[in-house]
Design a protein around this motif. Structure first.
Motif, short mmCIF file in Angstrom:
data_model
loop_
_atom_site.label_atom_id
_atom_site.label_comp_id
_atom_site.label_asym_id
_atom_site.label_seq_id
_atom_site.Cartn_x
_atom_site.Cartn_y
_atom_site.Cartn_z
N HIS A 12 0.82 -1.20 0.00
CA HIS A 12 0.00 0.00 0.00
C HIS A 12 0.86 1.26 0.00
CE1 HIS A 12 -3.55 2.42 0.96
NE2 HIS A 12 -2.82 3.04 1.87
N ARG A 13 0.68 2.09 -1.02
CA ARG A 13 1.36 3.38 -1.06
C ARG A 13 0.76 4.29 0.00
NH1 ARG A 13 3.96 4.30 -6.18
NH2 ARG A 13 3.44 2.71 -7.72
N LYS A 14 1.60 4.92 0.80
CA LYS A 14 1.10 5.82 1.84
C LYS A 14 0.44 7.04 1.21
CE LYS A 14 4.32 4.63 5.55
NZ LYS A 14 5.32 5.16 6.52
N ARG A 15 -0.72 7.43 1.79
CA ARG A 15 -1.48 8.58 1.30
C ARG A 15 -1.95 9.41 2.48
NH1 ARG A 15 -6.03 5.70 -2.21
NH2 ARG A 15 -6.47 5.01 -0.09
N LEU A 129 6.57 -1.74 -8.01
CA LEU A 129 5.83 -0.50 -7.80
C LEU A 129 6.74 0.70 -7.62
CD1 LEU A 129 3.00 -1.75 -5.43
CD2 LEU A 129 2.78 -1.10 -7.82
N ALA A 131 7.66 2.26 -5.06
CA ALA A 131 7.08 3.24 -4.15
C ALA A 131 8.10 3.67 -3.10
CB ALA A 131 5.85 2.65 -3.47
N LYS A 132 8.19 4.96 -2.85
CA LYS A 132 9.14 5.46 -1.86
C LYS A 132 8.64 5.18 -0.44
CE LYS A 132 11.01 9.12 -4.80
NZ LYS A 132 11.22 10.59 -4.95
N GLU A 133 7.33 5.35 -0.23
CA GLU A 133 6.74 5.09 1.07
C GLU A 133 5.59 4.11 0.92
OE1 GLU A 133 7.01 8.59 4.09
OE2 GLU A 133 6.13 9.39 2.23
N TYR A 134 5.65 3.03 1.67
CA TYR A 134 4.62 2.01 1.55
C TYR A 134 4.50 1.23 2.85
CZ TYR A 134 8.75 -0.87 0.87
OH TYR A 134 9.96 -1.47 1.03
#
Length: 215
Positions: A12-15, A129, A131-134
């Motif tokens: 999950h990408r942080k949002r 993905l 993704a930098k933050e997940y």
């Protein structure tokens, strides 16, 4: 062999709106940001003495004024790269959705799903993905996800017709063996069981360390 369990994992990408993503919470997925971002982005660029304008107008402006500053050149190239990427994703997803609606309308839409994987795929999808933050969640699903393969996704270089042809292969996939690039599309309710501590998972942590060392 196909994964018959109800336990899956989600990278999950942080949002900003992640408050509902808590352990023990039951969440309903009926939309996602992945496709919506491409549907709603505006290809605008700043130009001197004007507000944001469409990138094609910005290119015309700089062609007339003379594109001398290397910084301006790099700025336009960066913007063009970003917008081309969004358009490529948009065209690909429109082709996949068109074919799904026409021939496979009982399968979950990529516009309204969550992407899942098996435990042995976590490292692959973190790398894929980029993704930098997940956060990696372990979840329980209540219905059967649809399974296909990432390698069946149409390529950016494909024509729209070719994308639609490959989309049929994607939606009709029914392979028997587990693959590293399998992706599971799920629509509906699921329960968050736990957050996976990658540092304690020695196999995944070792693979991720190798990836980071190569960067």
């Amino acid at each position: 062999m196909k994964n018959k369990t109800k336990i899956f994992y989600h990278v999950h990408r942080k949002r900003w709106d992640d408050s509902k993503w808590q352990v023990e919470n039951t969440i309903k997925i009926d939309q996602n940001d992945f496709v919506n971002i491409s549907l709603n982005f505006n290809p605008l660029v700043d130009v001197p003495d004007k507000k944001e304008v469409p990138i094609i107008n910005a290119i015309d402006y700089y062609q007339q004024e003379g594109l001398k500053a290397i910084g301006t050149q790099m700025y336009l190239l960066d913007k063009a790269k970003m917008y081309l990427n969004e358009y490529q994703i948009l065209i690909r997803e429109l082709a996949l959705e068109e074919v799904r609606k026409k021939y496979f309308n009982k399968l979950p839409s990529r516009k309204e799903c969550i992407w899942l994987c098996r435990e042995d795929q976590i490292e692959y999808w973190i790398k894929n993905l980029n993704a930098k933050e997940y956060i990696v969640y372990k979840i329980e699903v209540y219905n059967k996800p649809f399974r296909s393969r990432n390698l069946l996704i149409p390529k950016p270089s494909d024509s729209y017709l070719e994308m639609c042809q490959k989309a049929e292969e994607y939606w009709e996939y029914n392979g028997k063996e587990d693959n590293n690039d399998d992706e599971y599309l799920y629509n509906g309710y699921f329960k968050i069981l736990e957050i996976i501590d990658l540092k304690k998972n020695t196999n995944i942590n070792k693979e991720l360390s190798n990836i980071n060392d190569k960067k």
